[in-house]
Design a protein around this motif. Structure first.
Motif, PDB file in Angstrom:
ATOM      1  N   GLY B 105       2.890  38.683  -9.137  1.00 51.97           N
ATOM      2  CA  GLY B 105       1.517  39.040  -9.508  1.00 51.97           C
ATOM      3  C   GLY B 105       1.029  38.206 -10.680  1.00 51.97           C
ATOM      4  N   PHE B 106       1.945  37.970 -11.632  1.00 51.79           N
ATOM      5  CA  PHE B 106       1.590  37.144 -12.786  1.00 51.79           C
ATOM      6  C   PHE B 106       1.220  35.732 -12.345  1.00 51.79           C
ATOM      7  CE2 PHE B 106       3.268  33.839 -15.608  1.00 51.79           C
ATOM      8  CZ  PHE B 106       2.366  33.957 -16.646  1.00 51.79           C
ATOM      9  N   PHE B 107       2.045  35.156 -11.447  1.00 53.82           N
ATOM     10  CA  PHE B 107       1.775  33.792 -10.999  1.00 53.82           C
ATOM     11  C   PHE B 107       0.429  33.712 -10.266  1.00 53.82           C
ATOM     12  CE2 PHE B 107       6.408  33.472 -11.507  1.00 53.82           C
ATOM     13  CZ  PHE B 107       6.474  32.302 -12.238  1.00 53.82           C
ATOM     14  N   ARG B 108       0.144  34.710  -9.432  1.00 50.17           N
ATOM     15  CA  ARG B 108      -1.142  34.707  -8.721  1.00 50.17           C
ATOM     16  C   ARG B 108      -2.307  34.712  -9.691  1.00 50.17           C
ATOM     17  NH1 ARG B 108      -0.872  38.981  -3.696  1.00 50.17           N
ATOM     18  NH2 ARG B 108       1.078  38.219  -2.810  1.00 50.17           N
ATOM     19  N   SER B 109      -2.248  35.614 -10.680  1.00 52.77           N
ATOM     20  CA  SER B 109      -3.340  35.689 -11.657  1.00 52.77           C
ATOM     21  C   SER B 109      -3.450  34.384 -12.434  1.00 52.77           C
ATOM     22  CB  SER B 109      -3.095  36.837 -12.636  1.00 52.77           C
ATOM     23  OG  SER B 109      -3.071  38.057 -11.945  1.00 52.77           O
ATOM     24  N   ALA B 110      -2.294  33.811 -12.803  1.00 49.60           N
ATOM     25  CA  ALA B 110      -2.310  32.563 -13.571  1.00 49.60           C
ATOM     26  C   ALA B 110      -2.979  31.458 -12.762  1.00 49.60           C
ATOM     27  CB  ALA B 110      -0.884  32.158 -13.938  1.00 49.60           C
ATOM     28  N   PHE B 111      -2.661  31.375 -11.469  1.00 52.74           N
ATOM     29  CA  PHE B 111      -3.238  30.318 -10.646  1.00 52.74           C
ATOM     30  C   PHE B 111      -4.734  30.543 -10.414  1.00 52.74           C
ATOM     31  CE2 PHE B 111       1.182  29.734  -8.488  1.00 52.74           C
ATOM     32  CZ  PHE B 111       1.648  29.203  -9.672  1.00 52.74           C
ATOM     33  N   TYR B 112      -5.182  31.784 -10.601  1.00 51.11           N
ATOM     34  CA  TYR B 112      -6.604  32.075 -10.394  1.00 51.11           C
ATOM     35  C   TYR B 112      -7.424  31.825 -11.664  1.00 51.11           C
ATOM     36  CZ  TYR B 112     -10.562  34.229  -8.030  1.00 51.11           C
ATOM     37  OH  TYR B 112     -11.768  34.424  -7.427  1.00 51.11           O
ATOM     38  N   THR B 113      -6.738  31.702 -12.805  1.00 56.54           N
ATOM     39  CA  THR B 113      -7.446  31.574 -14.088  1.00 56.54           C
ATOM     40  C   THR B 113      -8.459  30.424 -14.118  1.00 56.54           C
ATOM     41  OG1 THR B 113      -5.509  32.507 -15.144  1.00 56.54           O
ATOM     42  CG2 THR B 113      -7.122  31.472 -16.585  1.00 56.54           C
ATOM     43  N   PRO B 114      -8.123  29.206 -13.627  1.00 51.32           N
ATOM     44  CA  PRO B 114      -9.125  28.132 -13.668  1.00 51.32           C
ATOM     45  C   PRO B 114     -10.396  28.468 -12.889  1.00 51.32           C
ATOM     46  CG  PRO B 114      -6.956  27.216 -13.217  1.00 51.32           C
ATOM     47  CD  PRO B 114      -6.818  28.705 -13.130  1.00 51.32           C
ATOM     48  N   VAL B 115     -10.309  29.376 -11.918  1.00 52.36           N
ATOM     49  CA  VAL B 115     -11.501  29.761 -11.159  1.00 52.36           C
ATOM     50  C   VAL B 115     -12.463  30.531 -12.060  1.00 52.36           C
ATOM     51  CG1 VAL B 115     -12.329  30.975  -9.109  1.00 52.36           C
ATOM     52  CG2 VAL B 115     -10.075  29.913  -9.095  1.00 52.36           C
ATOM     53  N   ILE B 116     -11.883  31.342 -12.958  1.00 49.17           N
ATOM     54  CA  ILE B 116     -12.711  32.179 -13.828  1.00 49.17           C
ATOM     55  C   ILE B 116     -13.422  31.326 -14.876  1.00 49.17           C
ATOM     56  CG2 ILE B 116     -12.670  34.135 -15.401  1.00 49.17           C
ATOM     57  CD1 ILE B 116      -9.916  34.786 -14.050  1.00 49.17           C
ATOM     58  N   ALA B 117     -12.748  30.274 -15.324  1.00 54.60           N
ATOM     59  CA  ALA B 117     -13.345  29.413 -16.354  1.00 54.60           C
ATOM     60  C   ALA B 117     -14.591  28.728 -15.802  1.00 54.60           C
ATOM     61  CB  ALA B 117     -12.322  28.378 -16.802  1.00 54.60           C
ATOM     62  N   SER B 118     -15.611  28.588 -16.647  1.00 57.58           N
ATOM     63  CA  SER B 118     -16.831  27.921 -16.202  1.00 57.58           C
ATOM     64  C   SER B 118     -16.577  26.422 -16.062  1.00 57.58           C
ATOM     65  CB  SER B 118     -17.937  28.153 -17.221  1.00 57.58           C
ATOM     66  OG  SER B 118     -17.695  27.389 -18.377  1.00 57.58           O
ATOM     67  N   ALA B 119     -17.454  25.763 -15.317  1.00 63.48           N
ATOM     68  CA  ALA B 119     -17.307  24.321 -15.118  1.00 63.48           C
ATOM     69  C   ALA B 119     -17.357  23.579 -16.455  1.00 63.48           C
ATOM     70  CB  ALA B 119     -18.397  23.809 -14.180  1.00 63.48           C
ATOM     71  N   VAL B 120     -18.171  24.075 -17.399  1.00 58.84           N
ATOM     72  CA  VAL B 120     -18.270  23.420 -18.703  1.00 58.84           C
ATOM     73  C   VAL B 120     -16.956  23.552 -19.463  1.00 58.84           C
ATOM     74  CG1 VAL B 120     -19.433  23.442 -20.934  1.00 58.84           C
ATOM     75  CG2 VAL B 120     -20.758  23.750 -18.855  1.00 58.84           C
ATOM     76  N   VAL B 121     -16.413  24.775 -19.495  1.00 61.50           N
ATOM     77  CA  VAL B 121     -15.147  24.995 -20.208  1.00 61.50           C
ATOM     78  C   VAL B 121     -14.046  24.145 -19.585  1.00 61.50           C
ATOM     79  CG1 VAL B 121     -13.340  26.701 -20.642  1.00 61.50           C
ATOM     80  CG2 VAL B 121     -15.724  27.274 -21.102  1.00 61.50           C
ATOM     81  N   VAL B 122     -13.997  24.138 -18.258  1.00 58.79           N
ATOM     82  CA  VAL B 122     -12.990  23.335 -17.567  1.00 58.79           C
ATOM     83  C   VAL B 122     -13.169  21.856 -17.916  1.00 58.79           C
ATOM     84  CG1 VAL B 122     -12.325  22.507 -15.279  1.00 58.79           C
ATOM     85  CG2 VAL B 122     -12.559  24.939 -15.690  1.00 58.79           C
ATOM     86  N   GLY B 123     -14.422  21.411 -17.964  1.00 57.31           N
ATOM     87  CA  GLY B 123     -14.693  20.023 -18.333  1.00 57.31           C
ATOM     88  C   GLY B 123     -14.200  19.708 -19.733  1.00 57.31           C
ATOM     89  N   LEU B 124     -14.469  20.633 -20.680  1.00 56.95           N
ATOM     90  CA  LEU B 124     -14.032  20.419 -22.065  1.00 56.95           C
ATOM     91  C   LEU B 124     -12.513  20.391 -22.156  1.00 56.95           C
ATOM     92  CD1 LEU B 124     -16.495  22.730 -24.061  1.00 56.95           C
ATOM     93  CD2 LEU B 124     -16.530  20.238 -23.912  1.00 56.95           C
ATOM     94  N   ILE B 125     -11.865  21.301 -21.424  1.00 58.05           N
ATOM     95  CA  ILE B 125     -10.399  21.365 -21.452  1.00 58.05           C
ATOM     96  C   ILE B 125      -9.806  20.041 -20.957  1.00 58.05           C
ATOM     97  CG2 ILE B 125      -8.426  22.401 -20.261  1.00 58.05           C
ATOM     98  CD1 ILE B 125      -9.900  25.099 -20.496  1.00 58.05           C
ATOM     99  N   TRP B 126     -10.338  19.526 -19.861  1.00 60.56           N
ATOM    100  CA  TRP B 126      -9.773  18.298 -19.290  1.00 60.56           C
ATOM    101  C   TRP B 126     -10.180  17.071 -20.067  1.00 60.56           C
ATOM    102  CZ3 TRP B 126      -6.020  17.285 -15.820  1.00 60.56           C
ATOM    103  CH2 TRP B 126      -5.485  18.403 -15.176  1.00 60.56           C
TER     104      TRP B 126
END
Lengths: 289, 297
Positions: B105-126
């Motif tokens: 369950g932990f792994f599933r939630s972890a793999f879903y985390t980038p979906v929750i992040a907004s495109a801007v946040v994801v852009g800043l992270i990368w």
């Protein structure tokens, strides 16, 4: 997974068990590798956001002087709380209007045939085919014609009720047995009473999905607010983050990281607190055409 | 009317009353913008004034416009790279997290985390991972793999590739959930039978799992193709407002915004490009539908 056929020797059984254990180890190994890929960049950003001002960003993986100072500094030098406030205005409007209007529309579409229902349904589904990006210029002109450029209402209005949400609610209401509705009619309940007392309570899962997705949509949207808003006083959080990243005056990655984390962490809390409802509701309101 | 429902108290206009708010919004912000875009695409309208009818001039101009072809090429390339990744990798991921083992369950939630992040946040992270002084380049340099930083974000082609990586990374968890639902419908008896026949996990994946989830693969392919043609934010955040050096990493939505808005915004020409983007999207949706139909028939 693999069942051992009866009559195998003890030795084969033991080698089968060893192979299964190896398979399990390989699975966990792959899972851990994927965990690094999927969470690594986020964790790296988080670690950067708590690094002390004097330490080098690349001195080891863990910060030597962990601090929340960057969060304080980003709130001081950028009106982040104002951005959050603006975003919350849009998000609350979007959640309210989507839940109410999608439920009402979905109810009308799910109930017994009425004249024009098929036409309306076809028109609604057809609009799902237009990608936002291909109509955004015209949408901007419409919002400008209404005098709503550079207002939060202008950010909210085009997404006030999405067709997808109407379809989710329709699917959930279709699942309500006719007998329940008939019983309510016998009790003398009018149309609005049946809607609010019988149908809405039976579609809580689908409503939760509409609530969660419209909140996240309003919180995360970037391109439409970018078109509509010009005055930085009206910026939503995502637009504010853009100015944070683009600001040449603060070439401090710790601040950018703190800003990004401040936008992400509440969303993660919100989602993981409600994910039970989300995944349950997605199944319940599976869109059927 | 009462006869076919058996329910009284229903005036003919009641459904319309319930639908009214939704219908008004859909007409104003769904139907009308599309009709208006079609109309504008045949005019020389600008952002600050209306325009006159110019026939197909805007479309002729687009065909001769190198910027248009760069953007179209980028959008189509984006689609061609991202779609196969998003059809197969999330399936593999779903198979991986499907096992009922401790901590899954932990792994599933972890793999879903980038979906929750907004495109801007994801852009800043990368951005912070891929910049010339970012994580990857620093590690590369410390290991003496490169002498000059790799221009992940400052070269148009590399920028496009970086944005594709970000799109795939963010899409993995999203489509994983689609496949988890589809895998739930694959009968376990098929796997057991194949295992008895001596088929290993890899073999079973390709001969049982893949055919069983093929309809879902086509759906994921169509959805990810449509969203690949919509890419904007990743490139905007990673590469800046200009869309890479000389605008070389601009996609069609990027070009539409640049052409259509601002003080000199050419709404007529931008509308023509919008219609071309719509037709491209429609083409790929129809292709997806056709493949699905052919599969069923």
């Amino acid at each position: 997974m693999s069942t051992t056929p009866a009559g195998e020797t003890d030795r084969a059984d033991r080698s089968g068990r060893a192979r299964r254990r190896l398979g399990l180890a390989a699975r966990y190994g792959t899972l851990l590798l994927m965990l690094v890929v999927m969470l690594g960049p986020i964790v790296w950003q988080f670690l950067t956001s708590i690094r002390g001002r004097t330490e080098n960003v690349y001195d080891g993986v863990l910060p030597t002087q962990p601090t929340l100072d960057n969060y304080v500094r980003v709130a001081e030098s950028f009106p982040i709380l104002q951005y959050v406030g603006n975003t919350l205005v849009v998000a609350v409007l979007a959640v309210t209007s989507n839940m109410l209007f999608a439920a009402m529309g979905g109810y009308a579409l799910s109930r017994a045939a009425w004249k024009g229902r098929e036409v309306v349904f076809t028109v609604l589904v057809a609009t799902l085919m237009f990608p936002f990006e291909s109509v955004m210029i015209s949408m901007f002109l419409t919002v400008r014609g209404m005098g709503l450029v550079d207002t939060l209402v202008g950010v909210w209005l085009p997404g006030a009720v999405s067709v997808l949400n109407i379809m989710i609610m329709r699917a959930a209401f279709l699942a309500v047995p006719k007998e329940v509705e008939e019983a309510a009619v016998l009790d003398g309940a009018g149309e609005w009473t049946r809607f609010t007392r019988v149908f809405v309570p039976s579609a809580k899962g689908a409503l939760a999905v509409v609530c969660i997705t419209s909140f996240m949509g309003a919180w995360d949207d970037f391109l439409w607010p970018l078109l509509v808003l010009t005055d930085s006083d009206h910026y939503t959080l995502q637009l504010g983050l853009k100015t944070l990243a683009g600001a040449t005056t603060v070439n401090d990655q710790r601040l950018v990281a703190a800003g990004a984390m401040a936008a992400l962490l509440p969303m993660m809390l919100f989602f993981f607190a409600l994910q039970r409802f989300f995944f349950k509701g997605v199944g319940e309101g599976a869109v059927k055409f | 009317m009462e006869a076919d429902t058996g329910l009284p108290h229903r005036a003919w206009w009641t459904p319309y009353l319930f639908l009214a708010p939704g219908l008004v919004m859909v007409v104003l912000f769904g139907l009308w913008p599309f009709v208006n875009t079609v109309i504008l695409s045949f005019t020389d309208a600008r952002i600050l004034r209306g325009g006159g009818f110019v026939g197909l001039d805007n479309y002729r101009r687009a065909v001769a416009d190198p910027d248009f072809w760069v953007a179209t090429g980028n959008s189509v390339l984006y689609l061609l790279v991202v779609v196969p990744c998003l059809v197969f990798l999330p399936l593999a991921l779903a198979v991986l997290v499907r096992a009922k083992i401790p901590g899954i369950g932990f792994f599933r939630s972890a793999f879903y985390t980038p979906v929750i992040a907004s495109a801007v946040v994801v852009g800043l992270i990368w951005q912070w991972v891929l910049r010339s002084d970012g994580l990857v380049n620093t590690v590369f340099r410390r290991l003496h793999l490169v002498s000059e930083p790799v221009p992940f974000l400052t070269d148009s082609t590399m920028l496009l590739v970086s944005a594709m990586i970000v799109t795939v990374w963010k899409g993995l968890g999203y489509y994983m959930v689609f496949y988890l639902a589809a895998l739930g419908n694959v009968p376990a008896s098929l796997h057991e039978a194949a295992a008895i026949d001596g088929a290993g996990p890899v073999r079973r994946f390709f001969s049982i799992t893949v055919p069983q989830v093929k309809p879902m693969m086509l759906l994921v392919g169509t959805l990810s193709a449509i969203s690949a043609l919509r890419v904007f934010t990743e490139i905007y955040i990673l590469g800046g407002e200009s869309g890479g050096p000389g605008g070389g990493a601009r996609t069609l939505p990027f070009l539409i915004r640049q052409v259509g808005l601002g003080f000199a915004g050419e709404t007529g020409y931008a509308s023509a490009i919008s219609i071309l983007l719509f037709l491209l999207t429609l083409g790929f949706s129809l292709l997806g539908r056709r493949l699905t139909k052919g599969d069923e028939g």
